[in-house]
Design a protein around this motif. Structure first.
Motif, PDB file in Angstrom:
ATOM      1  N   PRO A  64     -10.798 -15.757  14.818  1.00  0.00           N
ATOM      2  CA  PRO A  64     -10.113 -17.117  15.048  1.00  0.00           C
ATOM      3  C   PRO A  64     -10.013 -18.183  13.957  1.00  0.00           C
ATOM      4  O   PRO A  64     -10.795 -18.490  13.508  1.00  0.00           O
ATOM      5  N   ALA A 103     -11.934 -12.563  20.348  1.00  0.00           N
ATOM      6  CA  ALA A 103     -11.215 -12.333  18.795  1.00  0.00           C
ATOM      7  C   ALA A 103     -12.056 -12.400  17.645  1.00  0.00           C
ATOM      8  O   ALA A 103     -13.204 -13.062  17.813  1.00  0.00           O
ATOM      9  N   GLY A 127      -3.767 -14.694  20.440  1.00  0.00           N
ATOM     10  CA  GLY A 127      -4.145 -14.427  19.208  1.00  0.00           C
ATOM     11  C   GLY A 127      -3.082 -13.570  18.534  1.00  0.00           C
ATOM     12  O   GLY A 127      -3.205 -13.687  16.827  1.00  0.00           O
ATOM     13  N   ALA A 179      -4.827 -12.694  14.892  1.00  0.00           N
ATOM     14  CA  ALA A 179      -6.474 -12.595  15.123  1.00  0.00           C
ATOM     15  C   ALA A 179      -7.008 -12.845  15.598  1.00  0.00           C
ATOM     16  O   ALA A 179      -8.378 -12.239  15.978  1.00  0.00           O
ATOM     17  N   SER A 180      -7.051 -11.725  16.775  1.00  0.00           N
ATOM     18  CA  SER A 180      -7.578 -10.843  18.022  1.00  0.00           C
ATOM     19  C   SER A 180      -7.875  -9.666  17.050  1.00  0.00           C
ATOM     20  O   SER A 180      -9.304  -9.106  17.782  1.00  0.00           O
ATOM     21  N   HIS A 215      -3.520 -17.515  15.487  1.00  0.00           N
ATOM     22  CA  HIS A 215      -5.257 -17.865  14.531  1.00  0.00           C
ATOM     23  C   HIS A 215      -5.255 -18.917  15.889  1.00  0.00           C
ATOM     24  O   HIS A 215      -6.806 -19.193  16.129  1.00  0.00           O
ATOM     25  N   ASN A 265      -4.970 -19.648  18.404  1.00  0.00           N
ATOM     26  CA  ASN A 265      -4.380 -19.237  19.942  1.00  0.00           C
ATOM     27  C   ASN A 265      -5.802 -19.148  19.968  1.00  0.00           C
ATOM     28  O   ASN A 265      -6.334 -19.102  21.287  1.00  0.00           O
ATOM     29  N   ALA A 266      -6.736 -18.027  19.490  1.00  0.00           N
ATOM     30  CA  ALA A 266      -7.109 -17.237  19.072  1.00  0.00           C
ATOM     31  C   ALA A 266      -8.716 -18.356  19.204  1.00  0.00           C
ATOM     32  O   ALA A 266     -10.205 -17.690  19.160  1.00  0.00           O
ATOM     33  N   MET A 267      -9.265 -18.828  18.818  1.00  0.00           N
ATOM     34  CA  MET A 267     -10.360 -20.190  19.051  1.00  0.00           C
ATOM     35  C   MET A 267     -10.549 -20.280  20.395  1.00  0.00           C
ATOM     36  O   MET A 267     -11.693 -20.551  20.417  1.00  0.00           O
ATOM     37  N   HIS A 268      -9.839 -19.602  21.392  1.00  0.00           N
ATOM     38  CA  HIS A 268     -10.152 -19.980  22.488  1.00  0.00           C
ATOM     39  C   HIS A 268     -10.548 -18.346  23.199  1.00  0.00           C
ATOM     40  O   HIS A 268     -10.202 -18.267  24.746  1.00  0.00           O
ATOM     41  N   ASN A 269     -10.087 -17.364  22.224  1.00  0.00           N
ATOM     42  CA  ASN A 269     -10.614 -16.286  23.388  1.00  0.00           C
ATOM     43  C   ASN A 269     -11.592 -15.957  22.478  1.00  0.00           C
ATOM     44  O   ASN A 269     -11.695 -15.356  20.882  1.00  0.00           O
TER      45      ASN A 269
END
Lengths: 163, 411
Positions: free
Chosen positions: B180, B177, B345, B349-350, B168, B170-174
């Motif tokens: 996130p 996603a 993510g 998360a994605s 979750h 990692n997904a902050m930067h995707n």
């Protein structure tokens, strides 16, 4: 003469349930009754009425499956019916607090995989008569059978064995 | 692979049907590499469920919407691994020489029903005679595997939660996603229990979305792109549909393992995914990989549940069976870890619009190996530095079909 340029579909008062107009989202109903044959697995469901839990034994390699199958997954040969013991042990478990729509009213419920002495594979079932904190891997459990069959694998369920 | 595109996954996209979602991802892919539509020789359609779709032959409708008729196409389906299988089918279309370019498109519209009904549709991919009427819930099946993994190897719920925190986060930067989140191990454990030991934050969500990968022969790839990525090898494994039918045998060993490692382990039982191991073994043999932890820079794997990620570390041989929990706990799969796992993510998360998922992994891996994450994510944080070789892993049933595909940077 069947040509009629003034033909008109009769109007009705029935409407459509609309959830949103932009985009337009409507209710679309769908249901179906299947004519489902248990085919080569039929004996398993019939045997539950005689309080018997039936697995399969390979006629060639001798592998014993707790969940029945007409042919052996190991060697491809035909299997024969094999009566499982009524008592086994919990191989693993969970308690489901959510689930599919069909089973939501039954939550929370316990799911277990049961291992039987001398049997090579497992059997999935529901467990009752124990709280989530009581269930342990290795715990002895006993099969019980519904009197009024539904011809579902839940006609058999498990309870903790008497201490 | 010469290009890819993904829609932003979300709980519901009622403003776009599956055709338009795929079209958006497809156009993104074509535009990104300036590929004219006429260059596409054929396609593979990837979607899991006719029940979710509420449209049989949905693939044919995408085919005409994209302007790909009358070119060859087929639909591939294999549960949660549908995307991974379709991606490999695209590879086979090219490898056989039948096509020079192939568009692999995947989609799922899970928002057509509410979550409870969706769980029912997913559970129909378990034995309808013996499994569905008893459990009828995939999270329940995976939870039983997680409990056995904990019993067998001492894996803890906190180790599971670590995977959730990582993915979750990692997904902050995707930007693609769905979910996130910056969360803690406590947040994961305190969120509502779905099926012991898995909480709401150990489980992926229902999603709408689409993903497209454009594959090409070596010659064509360099004609269409100055930065293609090599699909080095593919592997696929299967196992019994019913979790209860899995045998208690020996571990199929990878080159960096010995029988002595697993003297007392009954395998796969209910704790491991034999299909994942078989898929990895085939893919590693094809790529000449003998020590996956050393030879892979990143992995996008099928973390439908946090427990699945830990189990999959072991199947892929990133660590030995039994060490997956510790692998997560020690941060070996983190962004700054030994091998980066699910930098995007993951599914947690994605999102997991089933037919699109395995292709989404392919697209994210493609961008990683192209070193173009910054361009597509507008953010460099997730770009794995010096990413040369990666693995994507797609996973169906309780490990009933599993695919592993090795991809390599060319440039």
């Amino acid at each position: 003469m069947t040509i009629d340029p003034n033909a008109k579909i009769p109007e009705s008062q029935e409407g459509t349930e609309v959830y949103n107009t932009d985009p337009l989202i409507v209710r679309s109903h769908y249901e179906i009754d299947y004519i489902h044959s248990y085919a080569q697995d039929s004996e398993f469901f019939r045997a539950l009425g005689k309080k018997k839990l039936m697995g399969s034994k390979c006629t060639k390699c001798g592998y014993i499956f707790a969940t029945p199958r007409g042919h052996c997954m190991m060697c491809g040969s035909e299997t024969e019916w094999y009566q499982l013991p009524n008592e086994g042990k919990i191989h693993t478990y969970t308690t489901c607090y959510f689930g599919s729509e069909e089973f939501l009213p039954e939550t929370p419920f316990h799911l277990i995989l049961v291992e039987f002495e001398g049997v090579d594979s497992l059997f999935m079932a529901r467990l009752i008569g124990a709280g989530p904190e009581d269930i342990r891997i290795g715990m002895k459990v006993r099969a019980k059978f519904k009197r009024n069959l539904k011809f579902s694998p839940t006609d058999v369920y498990f309870v903790p064995s008497p201490q | 692979m010469v290009s890819g595109g993904v829609t932003k996954f979300s709980k519901a996209t009622p403003e776009m049907d599956f055709r338009l979602s795929v079209k958006k991802a497809f156009d993104y892919a074509l535009n990104d590499a300036s590929i004219p539509l006429s260059e596409i020789d054929g396609s593979v359609a990837s979607y899991f469920s006719d029940h979710f779709q509420r449209q049989v032959m949905a693939g044919a409708m995408v085919q005409d919407y994209l302007g790909l008729v009358p070119k060859p196409s087929k639909r591939i389906e294999g549960g949660g691994a549908t995307g991974g299988l379709a991606f490999q089918t695209g590879y086979e279309e090219i490898a056989s020489g039948r096509m020079d370019t192939c568009a692999v498109y995947g989609f799922e519209t899970m928002s057509h029903v509410n979550t409870w009904k969706g769980n029912e549709f997913i559970a129909m991919a378990s034995d309808m005679n013996f499994d569905y009427p008893v459990g009828g819930f995939y999270t329940g099946y995976y939870a039983m595997m997680a409990v056995r993994h904990m019993h067998e190897f001492g894996t803890t719920v906190e180790q599971l939660a670590k995977v959730s925190v990582k993915n979750h986060g990692n997904a902050m930067h995707n930007p693609y996603a769905q979910r996130p989140m910056k969360i803690t191990v406590e947040d994961v454990r305190n969120s509502p229990m779905v099926s012991y030991p898995l909480t709401m934050l150990d489980v992926c969500t229902m999603s709408d979305g689409a993903a497209v990968a454009i594959l090409a022969s070596e010659e064509k790839a360099f004609e269409l792109s100055d930065n293609p990525v090599l699909i080095r090898s593919i592997g696929t494994g299967t196992d019994a549909m019913r979790l209860a039918d899995r045998p208690f045998g020996k571990v199929p060993l990878l080159p960096n393992e010995t029988e002595a490692d697993y003297r007392d382990l009954k395998y796969p039982g209910a704790h491991s995914f034999r299909a994942g191991r078989i898929a990895a073994k085939e893919a590693y043999e094809g790529a000449g990989i003998t020590d996956p932890l050393e030879e892979l820079d990143l992995v996008e794997l099928h973390d439908s549940f946090t427990s699945t990620e830990i189990q999959t570390y072991e199947d892929l041989g990133l660590c030995k069976y039994g060490e997956g929990g510790l692998f997560a706990e020690e941060g070996k799969s983190a962004l700054n870890g030994k091998v980066v796992v699910n930098p995007s993510g993951g599914l947690l998360a994605s999102g997991h619009p089933i037919g699109a998922t395995g292709i989404m992994q392919g697209v994210f891996m493609f961008w990683q190996l192209q070193h173009s994450i910054k361009k597509h994510f507008k953010d460099d944080a997730l770009q794995v530095k010096n990413a040369k070789r990666g693995l994507i892993d797609s996973h169906a049933g309780t490990g009933t079909y599993v695919t592993a595909t090795i991809m390599e940077a060319v440039k």
